[in-house]
Design an enzyme around this catalytic site. Sequence first.
Site, PDB file in Angstrom:
ATOM      1  N   THR A 178       0.826  -1.207   0.000  1.00  0.00           N
ATOM      2  CA  THR A 178       0.000   0.000   0.000  1.00  0.00           C
ATOM      3  C   THR A 178       0.860   1.257   0.000  1.00  0.00           C
ATOM      4  O   THR A 178       0.526   2.254  -0.629  1.00  0.00           O
ATOM      5  CB  THR A 178      -0.935   0.006   1.227  1.00  0.00           C
ATOM      6  OG1 THR A 178      -1.685  -1.207   1.233  1.00  0.00           O
ATOM      7  CG2 THR A 178      -1.895   1.173   1.195  1.00  0.00           C
ATOM      8  N   GLU A 179       1.996   1.184   0.682  1.00  0.00           N
ATOM      9  CA  GLU A 179       2.884   2.341   0.766  1.00  0.00           C
ATOM     10  C   GLU A 179       3.666   2.595  -0.522  1.00  0.00           C
ATOM     11  O   GLU A 179       3.749   3.724  -0.991  1.00  0.00           O
ATOM     12  CB  GLU A 179       3.874   2.163   1.925  1.00  0.00           C
ATOM     13  CG  GLU A 179       3.275   2.421   3.299  1.00  0.00           C
ATOM     14  CD  GLU A 179       3.015   3.898   3.545  1.00  0.00           C
ATOM     15  OE1 GLU A 179       3.393   4.740   2.708  1.00  0.00           O
ATOM     16  OE2 GLU A 179       2.412   4.223   4.579  1.00  0.00           O
TER      17      GLU A 179
END
Length: 461
Positions: A312-313
């Site tokens: 997600t990052e």
Amino acid sequence: MKRFLFAILCLLLVCLIGCRNKSHTPEESGAHDLAQIKDSDELVVLTLYSSTSYFIYRGEAMGFQYELSEQFAKSLGVKLRIEVARNVPELIQKLLDGEGDIIAYNLPITKEWKDSLIYCGEEVITHQVIVQQSNGKTKPLKDVTELIGKDVYVKPGKYYNRLVNLDKELGGGIHIHEVTNDSITVEDLITQVAQGKIPYTVADNDLAKLNATYYPNLNTSLSISFDQRASWAVRKDCPQLAAAANKWHEENMTSPAYTASMKRYFEISKAMPHSPILSLREGKISHFDDLFKKYSKEIDWDWRMLASLAYTESNFDTTAVSWAGARGLMQLMPATARAMGMPPGKDQNPEESIKAAVKYIAATNRSLSMIPDKQERLKFILAAYNAGLGHVNDAMALAEKYGKNKFIWHDNVEDYILLKSNEEYFTDPVCKNGYFRGVETYNFVRDIISRYDNYKKKIKS
């Protein structure tokens, strides 16, 4: 008696001349202009919390106006101190009361304040625009006459008033929906347009442009209002500071620092591209699975949760650099990475990035130890990883104040992280960290949990 009266008159004349002489210079009259600022070694800047001016993100001060203020203070050779007002009238009052030296905010240039303020710095032109989708399915509106028969959702105030006037100019036909719910902000309406929940809304062009970096499917090109001039401002008795701001802005417009700030907030896309699982057949999520397995043990996490966070990052891109300056696989801010012991120049090293991130997660876990349920606490940790612990603490305080459970994330604290972009809530006395674009954190936690559940179904532990 005559001599006595003559002596009194002479004394009064001397006092009058003395008083006049004392009013000649800013230094003697008590004005706090450029010379006094340099003597004090501090520039006090007044601004407002907003996504375009000033906010705290992952523990660091950010915002376009904040970065320009930093650059201006540096050019003067003084330190910067930020003071935040609640609204524009308070911003001006604080300046006039001497609580700050300069307003760093797009303050509308009006006749009302011409006798009290000197407008200075870069003069920008603002106007209201229609925010609409541009996805190839429907052609975006290019003329205000095309608004006839369309549904436009707006907040009360200047946007609603402008639409009503425009509707009269066009002879009627715009379907204007006034959104009076206090918990819904202009940026919330922009998000709803991006998601296809509503067709159109109205916003100032700078706010619309910034939000388009989060939602590439937005079109913000249709203006519906006259141009409004805006700039920074100082008190009338600070001409030297005004002149310095004018000179600095003129020279700064083409500087690398100004260009970088402009790109960071209004041009660089903040939407992260995502790719599928590396190999379902081989049971691999990424090239870094072994590192996730190794370091997840230190925080007692399922390695697939750590992988979901990394995905997600950074989309597993070790060279990724976010708009805010977060770097590497785990997207740590430089100051956080240093605090967690990452060696200089190692932000692209996957193992160093994961190791530092795990240390940060462990520290955050200790800070949130008051949350008794371990699985529930994990959601708060994820939220703090995205927003910074300060905004999570604010959301917990708001939840408690309004009768929700401050130790439960879903449908409780997450509702108040959303409301942190709303002036009514981020100016609440229980909030210590001001404005925050909470929708990103709200989605961040949900996305990671959902992806983790998907990994658990498809990838063995």
